[in-house]
Design an enzyme around this catalytic site. Structure first.
Site, PDB file in Angstrom:
ATOM      1  N   GLU A 125      42.516  43.925  27.308  1.00 49.29           N
ATOM      2  CA  GLU A 125      42.039  43.168  28.554  1.00 49.29           C
ATOM      3  C   GLU A 125      40.379  43.326  28.557  1.00 49.29           C
ATOM      4  OE1 GLU A 125      44.090  44.382  31.931  1.00 49.29           O
ATOM      5  OE2 GLU A 125      45.815  43.215  31.280  1.00 49.29           O
ATOM      6  N   HIS A 245      39.439  38.343  41.090  1.00 47.47           N
ATOM      7  CA  HIS A 245      40.059  38.352  39.838  1.00 47.47           C
ATOM      8  C   HIS A 245      39.507  36.797  39.125  1.00 47.47           C
ATOM      9  CE1 HIS A 245      42.450  37.805  36.393  1.00 47.47           C
ATOM     10  NE2 HIS A 245      43.011  39.147  36.455  1.00 47.47           N
ATOM     11  N   ARG A 291      35.349  42.032  34.848  1.00 46.74           N
ATOM     12  CA  ARG A 291      35.670  41.041  35.977  1.00 46.74           C
ATOM     13  C   ARG A 291      34.506  40.494  36.859  1.00 46.74           C
ATOM     14  NH1 ARG A 291      41.410  43.343  37.869  1.00 46.74           N
ATOM     15  NH2 ARG A 291      42.301  42.980  35.614  1.00 46.74           N
ATOM     16  N   HIS A 352      41.281  39.926  44.830  1.00 49.11           N
ATOM     17  CA  HIS A 352      42.294  40.673  43.898  1.00 49.11           C
ATOM     18  C   HIS A 352      42.532  42.092  44.495  1.00 49.11           C
ATOM     19  CE1 HIS A 352      44.752  41.159  40.500  1.00 49.11           C
ATOM     20  NE2 HIS A 352      44.009  42.139  39.979  1.00 49.11           N
ATOM     21  N   ARG A 387      36.322  47.775  39.108  1.00 47.74           N
ATOM     22  CA  ARG A 387      37.394  48.390  38.682  1.00 47.74           C
ATOM     23  C   ARG A 387      37.412  47.860  37.253  1.00 47.74           C
ATOM     24  NH1 ARG A 387      42.798  47.263  37.943  1.00 47.74           N
ATOM     25  NH2 ARG A 387      42.706  45.623  39.501  1.00 47.74           N
TER      26      ARG A 387
END
Ligand code: FAD
Ligand code: SIN
Length: 543
Positions: A125, A245, A291, A352, A387
């Site tokens: 990811e 997100h 992100r 998100h 995060r």
């Protein structure tokens, strides 16, 4: 918006050693460890599996490959967190995570395995320098939630109370300072609030995505725990860092489901509507940049071109592989008329995850004795200003366990049972039109989306600040004048959380991670980065 019918309450024990608010991963893990030596009651406001955890797709980040290392996971987490991660917390996270993953597997969580070796199939990811995401296809959360709840139901010392909404915490003054002595839950039969005494309370209420119009979060995510901790006088930290997100499925009417970051991990390419890839113009890591960067790039492309969404293209990958790796996303896309093996997926960013929350230490202890926090409602210092993907379930696991260990080992105040204590609620028939809170909830979510979103400005934030002050007065009035029902308690928390986000965003005079301001475009590197800490009574920024 659906108005829930009040249900009669289940049987509630008179008191507990430890009361847990929330049955997502953080609450369940706490209960599993704490119930080895104590009586635990879990309060949860809907069915026991309904939680953000249940919808998690990508998986759980953990160093399980011999070519990976803790130092690299720490480094990736800190790079994503843009200078605001607490090193000690990140090291604990990364070090204590892998044994807990093995423990989950022992408790029956069926993670995807590599056919040749039987080892965990590790996904990739954004922001990770290694394949390290343990997953159960693209339905990791559901698998974790089901297996852990099944394990919890086997424990003798645990009571799980479904449809039992917690309204507030009880905090008293003792010679040693403030102490949490239990919680107040809603009894529609009263109608009243009833007191449940406990030696310690764990807030594990999850996130706050419902504060925004477009969100990946389910309806439970109304920031209740943060709202009640704030009213109780606990310190909150870094509330301005709301993570959007980059890729929720777009429909003109909303964002019905998440399209996991793992899709980009397996080669998904972000494109504008004319089919042009664009991420390389924004970051050398392209579609696998952290992100905050990807979400801002999409936002910028949509604004530049006047488009409502962008595309996520996987059509160059093998169709069988895609259906096997992403069964949930494939089916959901098909239900919305998109065959992801043949056409790109329409996606937009959506709220998100809350990186901020109730300030706590490495054992989940807040600044009120007997009050603990874990999971998304907590601020442990792990995530900093942004995060890293799949670090949230990991943090909830590690801090859920640590909070349980701390509760079991500390001398916490012993409470006398006060099961009969109750506060009557005003529920007048007239003036009870649901439109009052339905309207205000919609207004709040649009306000936050339009004025406190991915790109902010001081002027927009001040506009939101003024509107929210009015909403705060209105929701207080609604409750006092006869709408003491779950929906208005939720709305009060949503307004409180929205105000905390706005006030914290105004307080930060720089752009960093998830907080991006047109008035302070640069990151302030002239001094060490600071966390934003705030508490009520009196309202003040602290630290
Ligand atoms: P939750 O799982 O949200 O549980 C909160 C619980 O509290 C619920 O049971 C709720 O009903 C209860 N509750 C709330 N308020 C009250 C109240 N007033 N009274 C009683 N009960 C209450 N993270 C990852 O690391 N990897 C992923 O792959 C991933 N994918 C995600 C996909 C989606 C679609 C979403 C929305 C999130 C994802 N996340 C992921 C984030 C992660 O799922 C959450 O941060 C995490 O599950 C939070 O766990 P929690 O236990 O803190 O809270
Ligand atoms: C995802 O699957 O993209 C969500 C992962 C996360 O929130 O960490």
């Amino acid at each position: 918006m659906v108005v829930s019918m009040p249900r009669p309450l289940p049987w509630v024990p008179e008191d507990s050693d430890f009361a847990v608010i929330g049955s997502g991963i953080a609450g369940i893990i706490f209960a599993l460890f704490a119930s080895e030596r104590a009586r635990v009651t879990v309060f949860t406001k809907k069915e026991q599996s309904e939680s953000n955890t249940n919808y998690a797709q990508g998986g759980i980040a953990a160093v399980l490959d011999p070519t990976d290392s803790e130092a690299e996971h720490v480094r990736d987490t800190e790079i994503a967190g843009v200078g605001l991660c607490r090193r000690e917390a990140v090291e604990i996270l990364v070090h204590e995570g892998p044994p807990l993953i093995r423990q989950l597997a022992q408790w029956g969580v069926q993670f995807s395995r590599r056919p040749e070796s039987g080892g965990f199939d590790l996904g990739m990811e954004g922001g990770h320098s290694h394949r390290r995401i343990v997953h159960a296809h693209d339905m990791t959360g559901r698998q974790v939630e089901e297996a852990l709840l099944a394990e919890l139901r086997r424990r003798r010392n645990v009571t799980i109370l479904e449809h039992c909404y917690v309204v507030d915490l009880e905090v008293g003054e003792t010679p040693d300072g403030r102490q949490c002595t239990g919680l107040w839950y809603y009894d529609p039969g009263g109608p009243c609030l009833r007191f449940h005494p406990a030696r310690a309370v764990l807030v594990a209420t999850g996130g706050l995505g419902q504060v925004y119009l477009h969100t990946t979060n389910p309806a439970i995510a109304t920031g209740d725990g943060i709202g009640m901790a704030y009213r109780a006088g606990a310190t909150l930290a870094n509330m301005e860092f709301v993570q959007f997100h980059p890729t929720a499925f777009y429909t003109p009417n909303g964002t019905p489901f998440l399209v996991s970051e793992a899709v980009r991990g397996e080669g998904g390419i972000l494109k504008t509507l004319d089919g042009a890839p664009f991420m390389e113009h924004y970051d050398p890591r392209g579609c696998l940049a952290p992100r905050d960067i990807v979400a801002r790039a999409i936002d910028a492309e949509m604004k530049k071109r006047g488009d409502q969404h962008v595309l996520l293209d996987l059509t160059h990958r093998d169709a069988d592989f895609l259906r096997r790796r992403f069964p949930f996303i494939s089916t959901q896309c098909a239900e919305h008329g998109v065959d992801l093996t043949r056409s790109p997926i329409p996606v937009v960013p959506a709220a998100h995850y809350s990186c901020g929350g109730i300030e706590c230490d490495t054992w989940g202890r807040t600044d009120i004795a007997g009050l603990y926090a874990a999971g998304e409602a907590a601020h442990t210092g792990v995530h900093g200003a942004n995060r890293l993907a799949s670090n949230s379930l990991l943090e909830a696991l590690v801090w859920g366990k640590r909070a349980a260990e701390s509760c079991l080992s500390e001398r916490l105040g012993v409470q006398m049972p006060r099961a009969l204590a109750f506060r009557p609620l005003n529920q007048r028939r007239e003036g009870m039109e649901a439109i009052r809170w339905v309207h205000m909830t919609g207004e709040l979510r649009r306000l936050m989306w339009d004025y406190v979103g991915i790109v902010r400005s001081s002027e927009r934030l001040r506009f939101a600040q003024r509107r929210l002050a009015v909403m705060q007065a209105e929701v207080d009035y609604l409750i006092e004048s006869g709408m003491g029902i779950v929906e208005t308690f939720e709305l009060r928390n949503m307004v409180a959380v929205a105000r905390l986000i706005v006030e914290s965003a105004l307080h930060r005079r720089e752009s960093r991670g998830l907080h991006y301001s047109l008035d302070y475009l640069r990151q302030d590197d002239t001094q060490p980065p600071v966390e934003t800490k705030v508490r009520i009574n009196p309202f003040a920024f602290v630290g």
